[in-house]
Motif scaffolding. Structure first.
Motif, PDB file in Angstrom:
ATOM      1  N   VAL A 137       2.649  -1.350  -4.660  1.00 40.78           N
ATOM      2  CA  VAL A 137       3.299  -0.449  -3.530  1.00 40.78           C
ATOM      3  C   VAL A 137       2.312   0.024  -2.736  1.00 40.78           C
ATOM      4  O   VAL A 137       1.345   0.404  -2.795  1.00 40.78           O
ATOM      5  CB  VAL A 137       3.652   0.916  -4.539  1.00 40.78           C
TER       6      VAL A 137
ATOM      7  N   SER B 122      12.519   4.439  -1.116  1.00 44.97           N
ATOM      8  CA  SER B 122      12.065   3.090  -1.299  1.00 44.97           C
ATOM      9  C   SER B 122      12.375   2.284  -0.242  1.00 44.97           C
ATOM     10  O   SER B 122      13.720   2.438   0.345  1.00 44.97           O
ATOM     11  CB  SER B 122      12.502   2.696  -2.744  1.00 44.97           C
TER      12      SER B 122
ATOM     13  N   TYR C  68       7.818  -1.256  -2.409  1.00 40.03           N
ATOM     14  CA  TYR C  68       7.538  -2.209  -3.747  1.00 40.03           C
ATOM     15  C   TYR C  68       7.534  -3.503  -3.398  1.00 40.03           C
ATOM     16  O   TYR C  68       8.644  -4.117  -2.748  1.00 40.03           O
ATOM     17  CB  TYR C  68       8.606  -1.749  -4.689  1.00 40.03           C
TER      18      TYR C  68
END
Length: 155
Positions: free
Chosen positions: A59, A18, A76
């Motif tokens: 996303v 991420s 995100y």
């Protein structure tokens, strides 16, 4: 009592990180680690929320490939910023790369905001004796281990 069926051994598919900024992460992975951008796109909706547990989010994603191995990068769009991680915290995974020159790699990744997590160390024993190692952490909290194998003499 009969034993439940044992699942088949899993096969590694990819590793995912991420990230805060997809575009700068793609540049880092391609420029510093020699990755190739395979594809990128966007995902959203209830399916994504059910899979990831992230509530009502969009996303941006990219797949980069290093030596045939896919790395998924996910940006995100969340209201609250997630806490940063360190390579030593429980639940944090890392990806390890063999590099030709650990010092050159450290210099290159530092231009992208990545930081060494200590000092380069040389493994003293076992099968990887002489390998230089170092953890680095990026601005997103992604953890990568750099490993420079020792030069082997041609005898």
């Amino acid at each position: 009592m009969p034993k439940p069926p044992r699942p088949a051994a899993p096969r590694v598919n990819h590793v995912g990180f991420s990230v805060r900024c997809l575009e700068s992460s793609i540049r880092l992975w391609c420029e510093c680690f020699g990755a190739t951008l395979v594809r990128q796109g966007e995902m959203s909706g209830s399916f994504l929320s059910h899979v990831t547990g992230a509530p009502d989010t969009n996303v941006k994603m990219a797949i980069v490939e290093i030596d045939g191995f896919p790395v998924e990068l996910l940006e995100y769009a969340l209201e609250a910023e997630a806490p940063r991680s360190g390579g030593y915290r429980q639940g944090v995974a890392h990806l390890a790369f063999d590099v030709d020159d650990i010092e050159v790699t450290l210099g290159s990744v530092s231009l992208h905001g990545w930081q060494a997590q200590g000092e380069v160390q040389t493994l003293p024993a076992v099968e990887k004796k002489g390998t230089k190692v170092m953890y680095i952490v990026g601005p997103d909290g992604c953890v990568v281990e750099l490993m420079q194998p020792p030069e082997r003499s041609l005898e």
